[in-house]
Design a protein around this motif. Structure first.
Motif, PDB file in Angstrom:
ATOM      1  N   TYR A 176      69.649   4.278 -18.197  1.00 41.49           N
ATOM      2  CA  TYR A 176      69.935   3.014 -17.501  1.00 41.49           C
ATOM      3  C   TYR A 176      71.252   3.065 -16.729  1.00 41.49           C
ATOM      4  N   ALA A 177      72.238   3.788 -17.313  1.00 49.11           N
ATOM      5  CA  ALA A 177      73.565   3.861 -16.680  1.00 49.11           C
ATOM      6  C   ALA A 177      73.497   4.512 -15.298  1.00 49.11           C
ATOM      7  N   PHE A 178      72.437   5.269 -15.032  1.00 46.55           N
ATOM      8  CA  PHE A 178      72.375   6.035 -13.774  1.00 46.55           C
ATOM      9  C   PHE A 178      71.351   5.455 -12.794  1.00 46.55           C
ATOM     10  N   ASN A 179      70.929   4.200 -13.043  1.00 46.16           N
ATOM     11  CA  ASN A 179      69.947   3.558 -12.135  1.00 46.16           C
ATOM     12  C   ASN A 179      70.510   3.404 -10.720  1.00 46.16           C
ATOM     13  N   GLN A 180      69.648   3.546  -9.722  1.00 43.38           N
ATOM     14  CA  GLN A 180      70.029   3.292  -8.325  1.00 43.38           C
ATOM     15  C   GLN A 180      68.941   2.446  -7.687  1.00 43.38           C
ATOM     16  N   ASP A 181      69.293   1.623  -6.685  1.00 40.50           N
ATOM     17  CA  ASP A 181      68.243   0.934  -5.927  1.00 40.50           C
ATOM     18  C   ASP A 181      68.664   0.724  -4.472  1.00 40.50           C
ATOM     19  N   LYS A 182      67.663   0.467  -3.632  1.00 45.82           N
ATOM     20  CA  LYS A 182      67.906   0.312  -2.193  1.00 45.82           C
ATOM     21  C   LYS A 182      66.799  -0.575  -1.635  1.00 45.82           C
ATOM     22  N   GLU A 183      67.157  -1.464  -0.685  1.00 46.81           N
ATOM     23  CA  GLU A 183      66.140  -2.328  -0.069  1.00 46.81           C
ATOM     24  C   GLU A 183      66.168  -2.113   1.439  1.00 46.81           C
ATOM     25  N   MET A 184      64.976  -2.069   2.061  1.00 52.01           N
ATOM     26  CA  MET A 184      64.938  -1.789   3.502  1.00 52.01           C
ATOM     27  C   MET A 184      63.671  -2.341   4.129  1.00 52.01           C
ATOM     28  N   GLU A 185      63.809  -2.811   5.367  1.00 52.31           N
ATOM     29  CA  GLU A 185      62.628  -3.233   6.132  1.00 52.31           C
ATOM     30  C   GLU A 185      62.017  -1.962   6.724  1.00 52.31           C
ATOM     31  N   MET A 186      60.735  -1.751   6.484  1.00 50.60           N
ATOM     32  CA  MET A 186      60.141  -0.466   6.886  1.00 50.60           C
ATOM     33  C   MET A 186      58.945  -0.667   7.815  1.00 50.60           C
ATOM     34  N   GLY A 187      59.115  -0.246   9.068  1.00 51.98           N
ATOM     35  CA  GLY A 187      58.000  -0.262  10.024  1.00 51.98           C
ATOM     36  C   GLY A 187      57.283   1.071   9.983  1.00 51.98           C
ATOM     37  N   PHE A 188      56.297   1.262  10.893  1.00 56.67           N
ATOM     38  CA  PHE A 188      55.556   2.532  10.929  1.00 56.67           C
ATOM     39  C   PHE A 188      56.514   3.704  11.111  1.00 56.67           C
ATOM     40  N   GLY A 189      56.456   4.680  10.216  1.00 54.88           N
ATOM     41  CA  GLY A 189      57.236   5.915  10.338  1.00 54.88           C
ATOM     42  C   GLY A 189      58.678   5.798   9.877  1.00 54.88           C
ATOM     43  N   ASP A 190      59.128   4.573   9.482  1.00 58.94           N
ATOM     44  CA  ASP A 190      60.523   4.416   9.019  1.00 58.94           C
ATOM     45  C   ASP A 190      60.733   5.165   7.705  1.00 58.94           C
ATOM     46  N   GLN A 191      61.969   5.653   7.516  1.00 60.66           N
ATOM     47  CA  GLN A 191      62.275   6.455   6.315  1.00 60.66           C
ATOM     48  C   GLN A 191      63.393   5.816   5.497  1.00 60.66           C
ATOM     49  N   MET A 192      63.316   6.003   4.193  1.00 57.63           N
ATOM     50  CA  MET A 192      64.395   5.561   3.299  1.00 57.63           C
ATOM     51  C   MET A 192      64.664   6.697   2.305  1.00 57.63           C
ATOM     52  N   THR A 193      65.942   7.003   2.057  1.00 59.99           N
ATOM     53  CA  THR A 193      66.263   8.071   1.101  1.00 59.99           C
ATOM     54  C   THR A 193      66.906   7.465  -0.134  1.00 59.99           C
ATOM     55  N   LEU A 194      66.410   7.887  -1.293  1.00 62.70           N
ATOM     56  CA  LEU A 194      66.973   7.418  -2.572  1.00 62.70           C
ATOM     57  C   LEU A 194      66.923   8.580  -3.555  1.00 62.70           C
ATOM     58  N   GLY A 195      68.132   9.026  -3.998  1.00 62.74           N
ATOM     59  CA  GLY A 195      68.185  10.183  -4.895  1.00 62.74           C
ATOM     60  C   GLY A 195      67.507  11.381  -4.241  1.00 62.74           C
ATOM     61  N   PRO A 196      66.632  12.065  -4.946  1.00 65.76           N
ATOM     62  CA  PRO A 196      66.003  13.255  -4.350  1.00 65.76           C
ATOM     63  C   PRO A 196      64.781  12.906  -3.478  1.00 65.76           C
ATOM     64  N   TYR A 197      64.425  11.609  -3.382  1.00 63.42           N
ATOM     65  CA  TYR A 197      63.200  11.213  -2.686  1.00 63.42           C
ATOM     66  C   TYR A 197      63.468  10.691  -1.272  1.00 63.42           C
ATOM     67  N   THR A 198      62.524  10.985  -0.370  1.00 62.14           N
ATOM     68  CA  THR A 198      62.513  10.355   0.948  1.00 62.14           C
ATOM     69  C   THR A 198      61.192   9.595   1.066  1.00 62.14           C
ATOM     70  N   LEU A 199      61.281   8.310   1.407  1.00 63.75           N
ATOM     71  CA  LEU A 199      60.076   7.479   1.505  1.00 63.75           C
ATOM     72  C   LEU A 199      59.758   7.246   2.981  1.00 63.75           C
TER      73      LEU A 199
ATOM     74  N   THR B 224      77.759  20.578 -17.080  1.00 65.49           N
ATOM     75  CA  THR B 224      76.753  20.884 -16.041  1.00 65.49           C
ATOM     76  C   THR B 224      76.943  19.961 -14.830  1.00 65.49           C
ATOM     77  N   PRO B 225      76.535  20.398 -13.642  1.00 60.57           N
ATOM     78  CA  PRO B 225      76.719  19.549 -12.447  1.00 60.57           C
ATOM     79  C   PRO B 225      75.721  18.387 -12.415  1.00 60.57           C
ATOM     80  N   PRO B 226      76.122  17.220 -11.888  1.00 60.89           N
ATOM     81  CA  PRO B 226      75.216  16.061 -11.823  1.00 60.89           C
ATOM     82  C   PRO B 226      73.948  16.355 -11.010  1.00 60.89           C
ATOM     83  N   SER B 227      74.021  17.341 -10.131  1.00 59.58           N
ATOM     84  CA  SER B 227      72.854  17.631  -9.276  1.00 59.58           C
ATOM     85  C   SER B 227      71.637  18.108 -10.086  1.00 59.58           C
ATOM     86  N   TRP B 228      71.878  18.480 -11.346  1.00 62.21           N
ATOM     87  CA  TRP B 228      70.758  18.908 -12.191  1.00 62.21           C
ATOM     88  C   TRP B 228      69.864  17.718 -12.575  1.00 62.21           C
ATOM     89  N   GLY B 229      70.354  16.508 -12.332  1.00 65.27           N
ATOM     90  CA  GLY B 229      69.577  15.295 -12.680  1.00 65.27           C
ATOM     91  C   GLY B 229      69.851  14.846 -14.094  1.00 65.27           C
TER      92      GLY B 229
END
Lengths: 107, 682
Positions: free
Chosen positions: B532-555, B444-449
């Motif tokens: 655990y093998a598929f963990n991802q992380d990201k760090e970012m300074e976020m002001g008003f309206g700033d966006q961060m994308t991680l996996g299927p999520y946008t923050l 199966t494709p990895p996009s299935w999660g």
């Protein structure tokens, strides 16, 4: 809380504890002593349970017929040996007091 | 208050010492005086519970009354501390937690002594052993770690407060659970040692302690799981298990205790592994004490450990004494522990239990070695060599996979030996079904999660994850097979539905089928670990309206602000969570500053789904820009770990329910016995 009240509480607790620990009833429960016979009866129950499990698992289709017969025979032999020893010990237990009574009478 | 608490502990110590000495004398003599002493020793043991309980109640009342004349309350509480945490003050420091240890041990002893009529002599021996352990812990709280020590000089207006990391709802129940588990192993230990000392005929002591052991194991499991969940929800590093020495200390008795729960069945059913089981339960108790020593002596550095103190020496002496007593009675009475059967075949349920036990012990040794290595290296080389998660993961993952394999295989093997034909009958369809599932996960494709789209050839961690899911599936299929086959037999007799028949089946042997439910919980947990093998992380300074994308999520950072409360001040951000262009949640990652202790603590927030967790941490403010720094972790399948824990708890509770059908004799055994001549067993 004043020190006097605290000391009074300590005294009361001590008196209650000492009374509970040392004021014993006249009759003490001692329970039966574990004998070889009691152990064999427990063992017999376990072997019967093993046999019951084996029968059930055979009916559930987990074992071939030859495996089942072999395991059943082994468990039956074990049960037979235990039952035989139980019978022997029970016989000795019944005969023991009677024979000593006879000996006593003779003396 | 302090006077009553101190006096209650002194009285408890005197009663325990009396219970031990009078009980010991009563066991060596059969006269009337000895019987009287034995009964008063039992009652003294019961009274210990009342007096230690009084001391604990005094401590809790002192916390609620903000009685800072008691040094312990000053150091671990403050006026603005919420009520539940004031209650938790009892176990939040070194002295209080040792008092809590004593209380739990006294409570276990109380129940045991009330049930003495089950087997008076065996219980009398066990009671003396428990009294000896109780004396040790009461000595600790009376002398080197006295919880009712009073403050010198002027009374302080407020206390230092509870450690901010402990001001979390789960922390109110995690330590009691863990301690109940640790302390609870004293009971099966006491019965095992009692049975060895008195050369107790048969395995009834195991039957008597079966429920104790299962309850204790269940509580320790809960305690460890709550600790992992606390670490995940509070510490803010995005993980649940860091192979910290104190985490490891709780895992050690759990590993040997789990081994004991399995191998003890061989002793009950087949009269085998008596020496092994005796040492397993001795080892489990000793590891519980060792764990307490590691946490309290200051020999290991950990976020969980108490401050460095002198009580380590007391524990070393106690460990040495207990080991010497166990060794002495084992050497004296080892002839009593002869096996009634021998291992007939390597392909049998006995051998699967044996391999399972060996693996648990190897795992225990690996964890112990990794935990003690920094101390040993410091002794030998003069500097500490830290052993981190890579070592533990490298060793423990293959062991866990092998254990999973045995979990699948064991229940399908028969006692004695299993033929190739029986093996085929039992393993064919579960193996085929697991392999089909494995193929589906790979193609199966990895996009299935997660766990779809695994590519085991890319990295060894992916390979381990695939193996974990495959073996978990094999275990699941064998459990299903056990339920369905047994259910069919019952359905054949009763004519009820298969589901009803399976429920009847489970109630007929709750220990066995409860065990299967526990195994099912374990595989659900393992699937969680596999993520655990598929963990991802990201760090970012976020002001008003700033966006961060991680996996299927946008923050999207909507806002950030500050707040002041009586107990703490806090900074927090408002983050909108988007998925597929749609807002699905709003999260509030936070960082607090606790006023009384002047300590910072993060409050991570989690958006949880069955596929995994989105985990946000407020890292702090960039002093140059004044904007918050947000760290986001994507942790696939983590919720499965907590689901698995619930299933394990349910299975343990189910295993404690009495069977519905009583034992009955089978006709063949009786008829055969009649033809066996008396004396054949001599």
């Amino acid at each position: 809380m004043t020190n006097t009240l605290a000391l009074l509480t300590c005294l009361l607790v001590t008196a209650a504890v000492l009374y509970y620990v040392f004021a014993l009833p006249g009759e003490l429960y001692l329970g039966p002593k574990k004998t070889r016979l009691a152990y064999l009866r427990e063992r017999k129950d376990v072997v019967y349970e093993n046999l019951r499990d084996l029968n059930f698992e055979f009916k559930a289709g987990k074992f071939s017929d030859s495996d089942y017969q072999e395991m059943k025979a082994a468990l039956e032999n074990e049960a037979a040996a235990i039952l035989a020893e139980i019978a022997r010990l029970e016989e000795t237990a019944i005969a023991g007091p009677a024979s000593s009574e006879r000996k006593g009478t003779r003396a | 208050m302090a006077i009553i608490g101190s006096y209650a502990l002194l009285l408890a110590l005197a009663l325990s010492a009396y219970s031990f000495l009078a009980g010991l004398y009563a066991l060596t003599d059969n006269g009337r005086t000895a019987r009287w002493l034995g009964e008063s020793a039992r009652r003294a043991g019961i009274a210990v519970f009342a007096t230690v309980l009084l001391a604990a109640v005094v401590m809790v009342l002192a916390a609620f009354n903000d009685d800072f004349s008691i040094a312990y309350i000053f150091h671990h509480s403050n006026r603005d501390l919420p009520g539940p945490y004031k209650f938790a003050t009892l176990w939040s420091g070194q002295e209080g937690s040792l008092l809590f240890w004593s209380l739990l041990l006294a409570a276990y002893g109380f129940v045991l002594r009330l049930r003495h009529k089950t087997d008076v002599r065996l219980f009398a021996y066990a009671s003396v052993i428990i009294a000896a352990v109780q004396v040790f812990f009461l000595l600790l709280v009376t002398f080197p770690a006295h919880p009712f020590a009073v403050m010198q000089g002027a009374l302080p207006a407020d206390g230092n407060g509870l450690n901010p990391l402990l001001q979390y709802a789960e922390m109110v129940i995690h330590p009691p659970m863990l301690y109940l588990g640790y302390v609870g192993f004293t009971v099966p230990f006491a019965f095992a040692l009692a049975a060895l000392i008195m050369r107790y005929p048969g395995e009834k002591w195991i039957h008597i302690t079966r429920h104790w052991t299962m309850v204790t194991w269940g509580l320790l499991t809960c305690g460890i799981a709550l600790g992992a969940h606390w670490a995940y929800s509070v510490l803010g590093w995005g993980g649940y298990w860091g192979w910290d020495p104190v985490e490891n200390a709780s895992l050690l008795p759990w590993l040997t205790g789990t081994a004991f729960l399995h191998s003890v069945m061989m002793q009950e059913k087949r009269g085998m592994l008596k020496i092994w089981n005796m040492w397993l339960i001795f080892g489990t108790f000793l590891l519980s004490i060792l764990g307490t020593f590691l946490t309290r002596s200051g020999v290991v550095s950990s976020v969980h450990a108490f401050a460095q103190s002198s009580i380590g020496d007391w524990f070393v002496v106690f460990l040495a004494l207990i080991s010497a007593v166990c060794l002495y009675f084992f050497w004296r009475n080892k002839s009593h522990l002869q096996s009634e059967h021998k291992l007939e075949s390597m392909v049998s349920r006995e051998s699967s239990f044996l391999f399972n036990n060996l693996l648990f012990l190897v795992a225990c040794f690996a964890v112990l070695w990794g935990t003690l290595f920094p101390i040993l290296s410091e002794w030998v080389q003069g500097h500490k060599i830290t052993v981190g998660p890579p070592f533990f993961n490298r060793v423990m993952v293959p062991i866990c996979l092998l254990l999973l394999f045995l979990t699948a295989v064991g229940p399908l093997l028969s006692w004695g030996k299993t033929s190739l034909d029986s093996l085929k009958r039992n393993f064919l369809w579960p193996t085929v079904a697991s392999l089909v599932l494995g193929a589906v996960l790979v193609i199966t494709p990895p996009s299935w999660g997660s766990p779809f789209g695994m590519r085991p050839w890319l990295d060894v961690s992916y390979f381990y994850s695939l193996m974990a899911v495959l073996l978990s599936a094999l275990v699941a299929f064998t459990i299903i097979s056990e339920f369905v086959r047994g259910g069919r037999v019952i359905r054949g007799k009763t004519g009820q539905s298969l589901l009803y028949s399976m429920a009847v089946l489970a109630h007929r042997n709750t220990r066995r089928y409860g065990g299967y439910i526990v195994h099912f919980g374990v595989i659900v947990m393992v699937i969680g670990f596999a993520g655990y093998a598929f963990n991802q992380d990201k760090e970012m300074e976020m002001g008003f309206g700033d966006q961060m994308t991680l996996g299927p999520y946008t923050l999207v950072c909507q806002s950030y602000t500050q707040e002041d409360k009586p107990n703490y001040g806090s900074e927090w951000a408002i983050i909108n969570v988007m998925k597929g262009g749609r807002q699905i949640d709003t999260l509030f990652p936070e960082r607090r500053f606790y006023k009384s202790s002047e300590q910072l603590a993060t409050r991570p927030v989690i958006h949880s789904t069955l596929q995994g967790d989105l985990y946000l941490v407020y890292e702090g403010i960039n002093q140059d820009t004044g904007r918050p720094i947000i760290k986001a972790h994507l942790n696939p399948l983590v919720p499965w770990i907590w689901m698995g824990i619930w299933i394990i708890i349910a299975g343990t509770i189910f295993a404690l329910i009495p069977n519905t059908t009583p034992l009955r004799a089978t006709a063949p055994a009786r008829s055969k016995a009649e033809v066996v001549p008396a004396g054949v067993a001599d």
